[in-house]
Motif scaffolding. Structure first.
Motif, PDB file in Angstrom:
ATOM      1  N   GLN A  48       1.464   4.916  -2.882  1.00  0.00           N
ATOM      2  CA  GLN A  48       0.828   6.185  -2.519  1.00  0.00           C
ATOM      3  C   GLN A  48       1.648   7.405  -2.902  1.00  0.00           C
ATOM      4  O   GLN A  48       1.162   8.528  -2.828  1.00  0.00           O
TER       5      GLN A  48
ATOM      6  N   ASN B 170      -5.218   4.304  -8.075  1.00  0.00           N
ATOM      7  CA  ASN B 170      -4.139   3.468  -8.620  1.00  0.00           C
ATOM      8  C   ASN B 170      -4.728   2.319  -9.450  1.00  0.00           C
ATOM      9  O   ASN B 170      -4.561   1.142  -9.106  1.00  0.00           O
TER      10      ASN B 170
ATOM     11  N   LYS C  87      -5.960   8.603   1.170  1.00  0.00           N
ATOM     12  CA  LYS C  87      -4.760   7.767   1.251  1.00  0.00           C
ATOM     13  C   LYS C  87      -4.382   7.496   2.702  1.00  0.00           C
ATOM     14  O   LYS C  87      -3.988   6.375   3.054  1.00  0.00           O
TER      15      LYS C  87
ATOM     16  N   GLN D  22      -8.595   2.969  -3.956  1.00  0.00           N
ATOM     17  CA  GLN D  22      -7.367   2.678  -4.687  1.00  0.00           C
ATOM     18  C   GLN D  22      -7.640   2.312  -6.144  1.00  0.00           C
ATOM     19  O   GLN D  22      -6.794   2.542  -7.013  1.00  0.00           O
TER      20      GLN D  22
ATOM     21  N   TYR E 134       0.836  -1.202   0.000  1.00  0.00           N
ATOM     22  CA  TYR E 134       0.000   0.000   0.000  1.00  0.00           C
ATOM     23  C   TYR E 134       0.871   1.253   0.000  1.00  0.00           C
ATOM     24  O   TYR E 134       0.656   2.170  -0.807  1.00  0.00           O
TER      25      TYR E 134
END
Length: 208
Positions: free
Chosen positions: A52, A112, A178, A108, A48
Protein backbone atom coordinates in the motif's frame (compact mmCIF):
# COMPACT_ATOMS: atom_id res chain seq x y z
CA UNK A 1 -5.11 -26.28 0.38
CA UNK A 2 -8.12 -26.94 -1.81
CA UNK A 3 -7.90 -30.69 -1.29
CA UNK A 4 -7.80 -30.23 2.45
CA UNK A 5 -10.69 -27.79 2.44
CA UNK A 6 -12.77 -30.16 0.38
CA UNK A 7 -12.29 -32.95 2.89
CA UNK A 8 -13.52 -30.67 5.65
CA UNK A 9 -16.53 -29.39 3.71
CA UNK A 10 -17.62 -32.93 2.88
CA UNK A 11 -16.50 -35.21 5.72
CA UNK A 12 -17.25 -38.88 5.14
CA UNK A 13 -19.10 -40.44 8.03
CA UNK A 14 -18.08 -43.95 9.05
CA UNK A 15 -21.07 -45.99 10.15
CA UNK A 16 -18.87 -47.85 12.63
CA UNK A 17 -18.03 -44.60 14.47
CA UNK A 18 -20.31 -43.46 17.29
CA UNK A 19 -22.14 -40.11 16.89
CA UNK A 20 -20.07 -38.64 19.72
CA UNK A 21 -16.79 -39.71 18.11
CA UNK A 22 -17.97 -38.32 14.78
CA UNK A 23 -18.83 -34.99 16.43
CA UNK A 24 -15.42 -34.83 18.12
CA UNK A 25 -13.71 -35.57 14.81
CA UNK A 26 -15.72 -32.85 13.06
CA UNK A 27 -14.82 -30.31 15.75
CA UNK A 28 -11.13 -31.24 15.59
CA UNK A 29 -11.09 -31.01 11.78
CA UNK A 30 -12.79 -27.63 11.77
CA UNK A 31 -10.54 -26.34 14.54
CA UNK A 32 -7.48 -27.44 12.57
CA UNK A 33 -8.78 -25.58 9.52
CA UNK A 34 -9.41 -22.44 11.58
CA UNK A 35 -5.92 -22.63 13.08
CA UNK A 36 -4.37 -22.93 9.60
CA UNK A 37 -6.42 -20.05 8.24
CA UNK A 38 -5.46 -17.88 11.21
CA UNK A 39 -1.87 -18.19 10.03
CA UNK A 40 -2.88 -17.44 6.43
CA UNK A 41 -4.91 -14.42 7.55
CA UNK A 42 -1.87 -12.95 9.30
CA UNK A 43 0.20 -13.46 6.16
CA UNK A 44 -2.49 -11.80 4.05
CA UNK A 45 -2.60 -8.75 6.30
CA UNK A 46 1.20 -8.39 6.20
CA UNK A 47 1.26 -8.77 2.42
CA UNK A 48 -1.53 -6.23 2.03
CA UNK A 49 0.28 -3.60 4.09
CA UNK A 50 3.52 -4.12 2.14
CA UNK A 51 1.84 -3.14 -1.13
CA UNK A 52 0.00 0.00 0.00
CA UNK A 53 2.98 2.36 0.27
CA UNK A 54 3.38 5.12 2.83
CA UNK A 55 1.96 5.77 5.37
CA UNK A 56 0.78 2.15 5.63
CA UNK A 57 3.25 0.09 7.60
CA UNK A 58 5.07 3.10 9.04
CA UNK A 59 5.64 3.02 12.82
CA UNK A 60 2.91 4.91 14.60
CA UNK A 61 0.52 4.98 11.65
CA UNK A 62 -3.02 4.51 12.91
CA UNK A 63 -5.53 4.33 10.06
CA UNK A 64 -9.12 5.41 10.66
CA UNK A 65 -11.40 2.48 11.49
CA UNK A 66 -13.84 2.78 8.64
CA UNK A 67 -17.19 1.10 9.31
CA UNK A 68 -17.85 -1.90 7.09
CA UNK A 69 -21.52 -2.39 6.26
CA UNK A 70 -22.76 -5.75 7.51
CA UNK A 71 -19.68 -6.66 9.55
CA UNK A 72 -17.88 -5.51 12.68
CA UNK A 73 -15.29 -6.87 15.08
CA UNK A 74 -16.31 -9.53 17.62
CA UNK A 75 -18.18 -7.84 20.47
CA UNK A 76 -16.42 -7.52 23.85
CA UNK A 77 -18.94 -9.92 25.38
CA UNK A 78 -18.52 -12.55 22.65
CA UNK A 79 -16.43 -14.90 24.81
CA UNK A 80 -19.13 -14.98 27.49
CA UNK A 81 -21.88 -16.23 25.19
CA UNK A 82 -22.94 -19.90 25.04
CA UNK A 83 -20.88 -21.93 22.58
CA UNK A 84 -23.65 -22.38 19.97
CA UNK A 85 -24.34 -18.64 19.90
CA UNK A 86 -20.64 -17.86 19.49
CA UNK A 87 -20.42 -20.30 16.59
CA UNK A 88 -23.54 -18.80 14.99
CA UNK A 89 -21.91 -15.37 15.10
CA UNK A 90 -18.67 -16.82 13.71
CA UNK A 91 -20.52 -18.48 10.83
CA UNK A 92 -22.46 -15.30 10.04
CA UNK A 93 -19.27 -13.21 9.95
CA UNK A 94 -17.50 -15.76 7.78
CA UNK A 95 -20.41 -15.73 5.33
CA UNK A 96 -20.19 -11.92 5.11
CA UNK A 97 -16.45 -11.85 4.40
CA UNK A 98 -16.11 -13.39 0.89
CA UNK A 99 -17.88 -10.61 -1.08
CA UNK A 100 -15.99 -7.98 0.92
CA UNK A 101 -12.68 -9.70 0.18
CA UNK A 102 -13.70 -9.81 -3.48
CA UNK A 103 -14.23 -6.03 -3.39
CA UNK A 104 -10.74 -5.56 -1.93
CA UNK A 105 -9.25 -7.84 -4.59
CA UNK A 106 -10.87 -5.80 -7.37
CA UNK A 107 -9.56 -2.56 -5.89
CA UNK A 108 -6.09 -4.01 -5.57
CA UNK A 109 -6.18 -5.35 -9.13
CA UNK A 110 -6.49 -1.71 -10.21
CA UNK A 111 -4.09 -0.23 -7.67
CA UNK A 112 -1.47 -3.01 -7.62
CA UNK A 113 -1.79 -5.00 -10.85
CA UNK A 114 1.82 -6.18 -10.45
CA UNK A 115 1.15 -7.86 -7.10
CA UNK A 116 -0.13 -11.28 -8.22
CA UNK A 117 0.62 -12.96 -4.90
CA UNK A 118 -1.50 -10.43 -3.00
CA UNK A 119 -4.35 -10.85 -5.47
CA UNK A 120 -4.07 -14.61 -5.17
CA UNK A 121 -4.09 -14.43 -1.37
CA UNK A 122 -7.24 -12.29 -1.43
CA UNK A 123 -8.94 -14.74 -3.78
CA UNK A 124 -7.87 -17.66 -1.60
CA UNK A 125 -9.07 -15.87 1.55
CA UNK A 126 -12.59 -15.48 0.12
CA UNK A 127 -12.73 -19.17 -0.74
CA UNK A 128 -11.29 -20.20 2.62
CA UNK A 129 -13.79 -18.06 4.54
CA UNK A 130 -16.61 -19.85 2.71
CA UNK A 131 -15.08 -23.24 3.53
CA UNK A 132 -14.62 -22.43 7.21
CA UNK A 133 -18.12 -20.96 7.46
CA UNK A 134 -19.61 -24.12 5.96
CA UNK A 135 -17.58 -26.27 8.35
CA UNK A 136 -18.76 -24.24 11.36
CA UNK A 137 -22.37 -24.60 10.18
CA UNK A 138 -21.80 -28.37 9.99
CA UNK A 139 -20.50 -28.38 13.57
CA UNK A 140 -23.58 -26.44 14.69
CA UNK A 141 -25.82 -28.97 12.97
CA UNK A 142 -23.94 -31.86 14.59
CA UNK A 143 -24.34 -30.16 17.99
CA UNK A 144 -28.09 -30.01 17.38
CA UNK A 145 -28.10 -26.24 17.77
CA UNK A 146 -31.34 -24.41 17.07
CA UNK A 147 -31.43 -22.69 13.67
CA UNK A 148 -30.79 -18.99 13.52
CA UNK A 149 -33.73 -16.60 13.77
CA UNK A 150 -35.28 -15.78 10.39
CA UNK A 151 -33.46 -12.94 8.69
CA UNK A 152 -32.32 -11.96 5.19
CA UNK A 153 -30.26 -14.55 3.35
CA UNK A 154 -26.61 -14.09 4.45
CA UNK A 155 -25.37 -14.19 0.85
CA UNK A 156 -27.80 -11.45 -0.22
CA UNK A 157 -27.02 -9.31 2.81
CA UNK A 158 -23.28 -9.75 2.29
CA UNK A 159 -23.57 -8.87 -1.40
CA UNK A 160 -25.50 -5.71 -0.51
CA UNK A 161 -22.86 -4.77 2.08
CA UNK A 162 -20.11 -5.37 -0.48
CA UNK A 163 -21.89 -3.16 -3.00
CA UNK A 164 -22.13 -0.40 -0.40
CA UNK A 165 -18.44 -0.78 0.44
CA UNK A 166 -17.52 -0.61 -3.24
CA UNK A 167 -19.54 2.54 -3.85
CA UNK A 168 -18.21 4.23 -0.73
CA UNK A 169 -14.56 3.47 -1.45
CA UNK A 170 -14.84 4.33 -5.15
CA UNK A 171 -16.49 7.66 -4.47
CA UNK A 172 -14.04 8.58 -1.73
CA UNK A 173 -10.79 7.90 -3.61
CA UNK A 174 -7.63 5.79 -3.44
CA UNK A 175 -6.64 6.28 0.19
CA UNK A 176 -10.06 5.35 1.64
CA UNK A 177 -10.12 2.32 -0.67
CA UNK A 178 -6.77 1.22 0.77
CA UNK A 179 -8.00 1.81 4.31
CA UNK A 180 -11.16 -0.18 3.59
CA UNK A 181 -9.03 -3.06 2.33
CA UNK A 182 -6.91 -2.93 5.45
CA UNK A 183 -10.03 -2.99 7.58
CA UNK A 184 -11.51 -5.97 5.73
CA UNK A 185 -8.25 -7.93 5.95
CA UNK A 186 -8.13 -7.12 9.66
CA UNK A 187 -11.70 -8.29 10.17
CA UNK A 188 -10.90 -11.51 8.32
CA UNK A 189 -8.01 -12.16 10.71
CA UNK A 190 -10.11 -11.26 13.76
CA UNK A 191 -13.01 -13.55 12.90
CA UNK A 192 -10.89 -16.50 11.79
CA UNK A 193 -8.87 -16.20 15.00
CA UNK A 194 -12.07 -15.86 17.05
CA UNK A 195 -13.49 -18.95 15.36
CA UNK A 196 -10.32 -20.86 16.16
CA UNK A 197 -10.66 -19.87 19.81
CA UNK A 198 -14.35 -20.77 20.00
CA UNK A 199 -13.76 -24.18 18.44
CA UNK A 200 -10.73 -24.75 20.64
CA UNK A 201 -12.96 -24.62 23.70
CA UNK A 202 -14.99 -27.51 22.26
CA UNK A 203 -12.03 -29.72 21.44
CA UNK A 204 -11.74 -32.51 24.02
CA UNK A 205 -8.83 -31.64 26.27
CA UNK A 206 -8.81 -28.03 25.07
CA UNK A 207 -9.17 -24.90 27.22
CA UNK A 208 -12.35 -24.69 29.26
Amino acid sequence: MSRREGSLENPQADSSISPLSHLEAKIRQTHSLARLLTKYAEQLLQEYVQHQGDPFGLPGFSPPRLPVAGLSSPAPGHAGLPAPERLRLDAAALSALPPLLDVVRRHQAELNPRAPRLLRRLEDAARQARALGAAVEAVLAALGAEPRDPRPEPAAAAAAAAATATATATDAGVFPAKVLGLRVCGLYREWVSRTEGDLGQLVPGGPA
